[in-house]
Scaffold this active site. Structure first.
Site, PDB file in Angstrom:
ATOM      1  CG  ASP A  98       6.398  -1.608  -9.744  1.00 50.54           C
ATOM      2  OD1 ASP A  98       6.949  -1.424 -10.833  1.00 50.54           O
ATOM      3  OD2 ASP A  98       6.283  -0.725  -8.877  1.00 50.54           O
TER       4      ASP A  98
HETATM    5  C1  FRU Z   1       8.045   1.562  -9.724  1.00 53.31           C
HETATM    6  C2  FRU Z   1       6.830   2.473  -9.652  1.00 53.31           C
HETATM    7  C3  FRU Z   1       6.321   2.592  -8.236  1.00 53.31           C
HETATM    8  C4  FRU Z   1       4.875   2.976  -8.452  1.00 53.31           C
HETATM    9  C5  FRU Z   1       4.522   2.158  -9.670  1.00 53.31           C
HETATM   10  C6  FRU Z   1       3.528   2.818 -10.588  1.00 53.31           C
HETATM   11  O1  FRU Z   1       8.240   1.003 -10.993  1.00 53.31           O
HETATM   12  O2  FRU Z   1       7.143   3.737 -10.192  1.00 53.31           O
HETATM   13  O3  FRU Z   1       7.038   3.507  -7.442  1.00 53.31           O
HETATM   14  O4  FRU Z   1       4.063   2.665  -7.351  1.00 53.31           O
HETATM   15  O5  FRU Z   1       5.725   1.922 -10.375  1.00 53.31           O
HETATM   16  O6  FRU Z   1       3.140   1.946 -11.622  1.00 53.31           O
END
Ligand code: FRU
Length: 430
Positions: A22
């Site tokens: 992300d």
């Molecule tokens: C989305 C997610 C978020 C989390 C992060 C962990 O891709 O699952 O909800 O904070 O990635 O890397």
């Protein structure tokens, strides 16, 4: 090097190696764009998550800095997951993010971090105050589905932010929910009992909530813009079950602390930012160019074994300016104008008719430097966007070609087609 040069993109955001997911806390500070992202410093699969940090003058050329946020306090020692930045009224950026505070189960709490030195435009060091965590799951909230705080917005002397979660499962399975937390001092946060909004979709990851100018004005709005009749709101959620980013356009009643989508059918899964590979996205308001800019993660679509072999996995889409369509019914998106500066030699075709089944090669360009394992398309002025990952085994380097083709049943007139060679930007030292 183990990094596969054949498939590495030319100008999409990427670190030199390893896994990324992300986008986190994009922000603009003292002449620099900051970009943080979920990163595994130890390999090309998800795990050991820290916040990697890069800076740019133009959203296209990137310089990598040391990771900004790594596990270091009890409330984030098992992972520093996604979050967002808020610009405080005195100009200080604050980062709020999800911390994992125990091994095994991913029990989720929300933390805050501030720059150690506000006069450093590169914001290299971040400090986590001793009063962390600032928000913990309470009152029946599922602690393993409670994450990804949004940028906070301020109205009537109070701050608000959203945390993605689930509401108590009803008959139709779990309801995705965005819980509102409010604060007068940015320190003590209290949950509003009813979520801002919820829908029977399963968990909401990475919510994003922001105002847009009504009726086709391209200019962006600060997340804390005062409410007025010509402002609409967008609520975006990343649906864990479907792995797509969906949004609705609607109104925000800040007294009731509720968001109501305009679409009377109430279909929360109608509009997507992108109809290809694009997830966990996040916008920010860019005060330098008065626009709202969208970042989104494009995962690989090859196998995990291939990711390990090539030594890297994941890219970011080209940042996109987003604004409301004149109809008010959906957003429009277009790559930030800075990307145009990478254009080199061009060729133009005019007035060519393609019969069904015909194709036309666009010649005269060096295609070796175009973007290898990613094709990002923007149709109808930004109404429909599709990011695809592709892994050519033959169309590589000098063997890559560019075609216009007609797979439909009617003639297609290409009134004008322009293609450019693209230069390679600075990309985190790779
Ligand atoms: C989305 C997610 C978020 C989390 C992060 C962990 O891709 O699952 O909800 O904070 O990635 O890397």
């Amino acid at each position: 090097s183990i990094v596969d040069p054949q498939l590495r993109p030319g100008y999409h955001f990427q670190p030199p190696k390893n896994w990324i997911n992300d986008p986190n806390a994009p922000l603009y500070y003292k002449g620099w764009y900051h970009f943080f992202y979920q990163y595994n410093p130890r390999g090309a699969v998800w795990g050991n998550i820290v916040w990697a940090h890069s800076v740019s003058r133009d959203l296209i050329n990137w310089v990598a800095l040391e990771p900004a946020i790594e596990p270091s306090i009890p409330s984030d020692q098992y992972g520093c997951w996604s979050g967002s930045a808020t610009m405080l009224p005195d100009g200080t950026p604050a980062i709020m993010y999800t911390g994992i505070d125990r091994p095994g189960v991913s029990y989720q709490v929300q933390n805050v971090a501030y720059p150690r030195n506000r006069s450093d435009p590169l914001l290299r060091e971040w400090v986590k105050p001793g009063y962390n965590p600032i928000i913990v799951p309470e009152g029946g909230i599922n602690a393993t589905q409670f994450r990804d705080p949004t940028t906070a917005w301020r109205a009537g002397g109070r701050w608000r932010l959203l945390v993605g979660s689930v509401a108590a499962a009803g008959g139709g399975g779990a309801r995705g929910a965005a819980f509102v937390y409010r604060s007068r001092d940015f320190l003590r946060w209290a949950r509003v009992r009813r979520p801002l909004h919820s829908a029977p979709t399963g968990m909401w990851e990475c919510p994003d909530f922001y105002p847009v100018e009504a009726a086709g004005r391209r200019e962006g709005l600060d997340t804390s813009v005062p409410g007025r009749p010509r402002v609409k709101y967008v609520l975006k959620n990343s649906l864990d079950l479907r792995r797509y980013d969906y949004y609705t356009v609607g109104t925000y009643d800040r007294r009731a602390e509720r968001y109501v989508p305009d679409d009377p059918a109430g279909d929360e899964c109608r509009l997507r930012y992108d109809y290809g590979n694009f997830y966990a996205s996040k916008t920010f308001y860019d005060p330098a160019r008065r626009r709202r800019v969208l970042w989104g993660w494009a995962n690989e679509s090859d196998t995990t074994a291939d990711d390990v072999a090539k030594g890297w996995a994941g890219i970011q889409a080209i940042p996109r300016t987003v604004w409301l369509d004149p109809s008010g019914k959906q957003l429009l998106q277009w790559p930030v104008e800075e990307v145009d500066a990478l254009r080199g030699k061009s060729v133009t075709l005019k007035g060519r008719v393609l019969k069904p089944g015909q194709h036309l090669e666009v010649t005269g360009l060096q295609t070796a430097q175009i973007d290898r394992s990613v094709v990002e398309s923007f149709g109808a002025g930004g109404e429909t966007c599709i990011l695809s990952r592709v892994y050519p085994s033959l169309a590589i380097g000098k063997n890559a070609r560019l075609y216009a083709f007609n797979n439909g049943k009617a003639d297609v007139k290409v009134s004008r087609l322009k293609a450019w060679e693209m230069r390679k930007p600075l990309m985190n030292g790779a």
